[in-house]
Design an enzyme around this catalytic site. Structure first.
Site, PDB file in Angstrom:
ATOM      1  N   GLY A  47      -3.535  37.710 -34.352  1.00 58.66           N
ATOM      2  CA  GLY A  47      -3.226  38.812 -35.221  1.00 58.66           C
ATOM      3  C   GLY A  47      -2.506  38.308 -36.587  1.00 58.66           C
ATOM      4  N   GLN A  52       3.503  39.071 -43.858  1.00 60.62           N
ATOM      5  CA  GLN A  52       3.113  37.712 -43.800  1.00 60.62           C
ATOM      6  C   GLN A  52       2.666  37.287 -44.839  1.00 60.62           C
ATOM      7  OE1 GLN A  52       1.326  37.548 -39.395  1.00 60.62           O
ATOM      8  NE2 GLN A  52       2.353  35.476 -39.725  1.00 60.62           N
ATOM      9  N   CYS A  96       2.960  30.780 -34.920  1.00 65.31           N
ATOM     10  CA  CYS A  96       2.813  31.436 -35.812  1.00 65.31           C
ATOM     11  C   CYS A  96       2.296  31.151 -37.133  1.00 65.31           C
ATOM     12  CB  CYS A  96       4.206  32.173 -36.169  1.00 65.31           C
ATOM     13  SG  CYS A  96       4.425  33.510 -37.165  1.00 65.31           S
ATOM     14  N   LEU A  97       1.410  31.817 -38.048  1.00 65.06           N
ATOM     15  CA  LEU A  97       1.124  31.240 -39.304  1.00 65.06           C
ATOM     16  C   LEU A  97       2.023  30.868 -40.133  1.00 65.06           C
ATOM     17  CD1 LEU A  97      -2.136  33.831 -39.758  1.00 65.06           C
ATOM     18  CD2 LEU A  97      -2.379  31.463 -38.963  1.00 65.06           C
ATOM     19  N   HIS A 138       4.469  40.448 -31.066  1.00 65.52           N
ATOM     20  CA  HIS A 138       4.647  39.397 -32.208  1.00 65.52           C
ATOM     21  C   HIS A 138       4.585  39.983 -33.294  1.00 65.52           C
ATOM     22  CE1 HIS A 138       4.633  35.139 -33.346  1.00 65.52           C
ATOM     23  NE2 HIS A 138       3.984  35.817 -34.510  1.00 65.52           N
ATOM     24  N   GLU A 139       3.642  40.831 -33.387  1.00 71.10           N
ATOM     25  CA  GLU A 139       3.150  41.265 -34.849  1.00 71.10           C
ATOM     26  C   GLU A 139       4.009  42.340 -35.230  1.00 71.10           C
ATOM     27  OE1 GLU A 139       1.188  39.473 -36.617  1.00 71.10           O
ATOM     28  OE2 GLU A 139       0.246  38.173 -35.056  1.00 71.10           O
ATOM     29  N   HIS A 142       7.132  41.023 -37.048  1.00 66.17           N
ATOM     30  CA  HIS A 142       7.109  40.865 -38.172  1.00 66.17           C
ATOM     31  C   HIS A 142       7.431  42.112 -39.140  1.00 66.17           C
ATOM     32  CE1 HIS A 142       5.645  36.738 -38.340  1.00 66.17           C
ATOM     33  NE2 HIS A 142       4.371  37.133 -37.503  1.00 66.17           N
TER      34      HIS A 142
END
Lengths: 167, 173
Positions: A47, A52, A96-97, A138-139, A142
């Protein structure tokens, strides 16, 4: 199409709360294409969220369909997503990215229902469980300026499924 | 003088150990890297990576007064920093059983025979005083399938030890 730059901790902008999307035009669809290309370019992310890459709008891409034995709703574009129901909880490991070289254990709801618009503005409701539900939470975090590191619990806190101990 | 040192401190648990020790290190101009700090059997134990801006003697000399006052034993090992190279576990092994000699060796010998690399092991003794229960949680990396790892551990279950292997799914998002 372009691969966008990923904001990384400790970039303060990751803490910004994103604004709802109000116009569902070509600009939005172009951005989603870039966001998806960026997700694919990175290390196997399931995702990605718009903040981000420095766009502070409530846009998430989710796709856990490539993982074996994982219940899923396929490739999803979630605009202005809202979780309307939570159930159960489990601990699972996340990375996470935006947080290179760190993974940690996070407690998430195991079953959720969420409402979200698609890229054309249509409203949908999805039922999610397990890994997909975790990825969605999680997304969506953000979008509210939260990273999984804000939710990490001690590795010693064992909330994994327990077996009944026969004495 | 190496790039990093692994500093170990052990002493009877009391409030203030971490703050006193880390203040001294900070005032020396050294940085902290990865650290593990935990209470074990009434002791407080610290193992942490300390950057090597100062000679070992200087670090030990600076810590001596705190160690003396708080009755801490100190050990310093030169070390490669090795930071930013985290290994990610793919399996979690949980063991619960009546406390008996050899339970850790029995489990970990089987794991080692499968090439299982233990990244983290925590264990506790729980239960009643006269009926202790040993609880162990291991996270690590192994190239084996879940089925073959599970089969390798199966003999332990016949000996009244509950062993559970589960995959650690790391979500990247």
């Amino acid at each position: 199409m372009a691969i966008l730059e990923i904001l990384k901790l400790p970039d303060e902008r990751l803490k910004q709360v994103s604004e709802p999307v109000e116009s569902f035009g070509q600009d939005l669809r172009d951005f989603i294409a870039d966001l998806e290309e960026t997700r694919q370019a990175g290390p196997a992310a399931v995702g990605i969220a718009a903040p981000q890459v420095g766009r502070f709008q409530r846009i998430v891409i989710l796709d856990v369909s490539t993982r074996p034995k994982t219940p899923n709703n396929g490739y999803l574009v979630l605009i202005n997503p809202e979780i309307v129901h939570w159930e159960g909880y489990a601990m699972g490991r996340e990375g996470c990215l935006s947080v290179p070289d760190y993974t940690g254990n996070v407690i998430r709801a195991t079953q959720i229902r969420l409402k979200a618009h698609d890229a054309e503005g249509g409203l949908h409701e999805y039922a999610m469980e397990g890994f997909e539900a975790r990825a969605a939470q999680h997304e969506i975090d953000h979008l509210d300026g939260l990273l999984f590191v804000d939710r990490v619990v001690s590795r010693r806190t064992d909330l994994y499924r327990r077996k009944v101990y026969k004495s | 003088m190496s790039e990093w040192n692994l500093l170990t401190l052990v002493g009877a648990d009391r409030p203030g150990i971490v703050s006193r020790v880390t203040r001294v290190i900070c005032e020396l101009g050294c940085n902290l890297g990865e650290a593990s700090m935990i209470r074990l059997g009434g002791n407080f134990t610290i193992m942490m990576m300390v950057s090597g801006e100062q000679p070992d003697e200087a670090l030990l000399a600076a810590l001596a007064p705190v160690a003396e006052e708080m009755d801490l034993r100190i050990h310093l090992d030169p070390s490669h920093g090795g930071l930013h190279h985290h290994l990610v576990p793919n399996y979690q092994v949980r063991v619960v059983g009546a406390d008996r000699a050899g339970i850790v060796a029995d489990v970990t010998e089987i794991l080692a025979s499968r090439g299982f690399n233990i990244l983290e092991l925590e264990s506790d003794v729980a239960g009643e005083l006269d009926r202790p229960v040993y609880i162990m949680s291991i996270q690590g990396y192994c190239g084996d399938t879940l089925e073959s790892l599970d089969a390798a551990l199966a003999p332990l279950r016949e000996r009244d030890v509950s062993v559970d292997v589960s995959p650690v799914d790391v979500l990247i998002g």
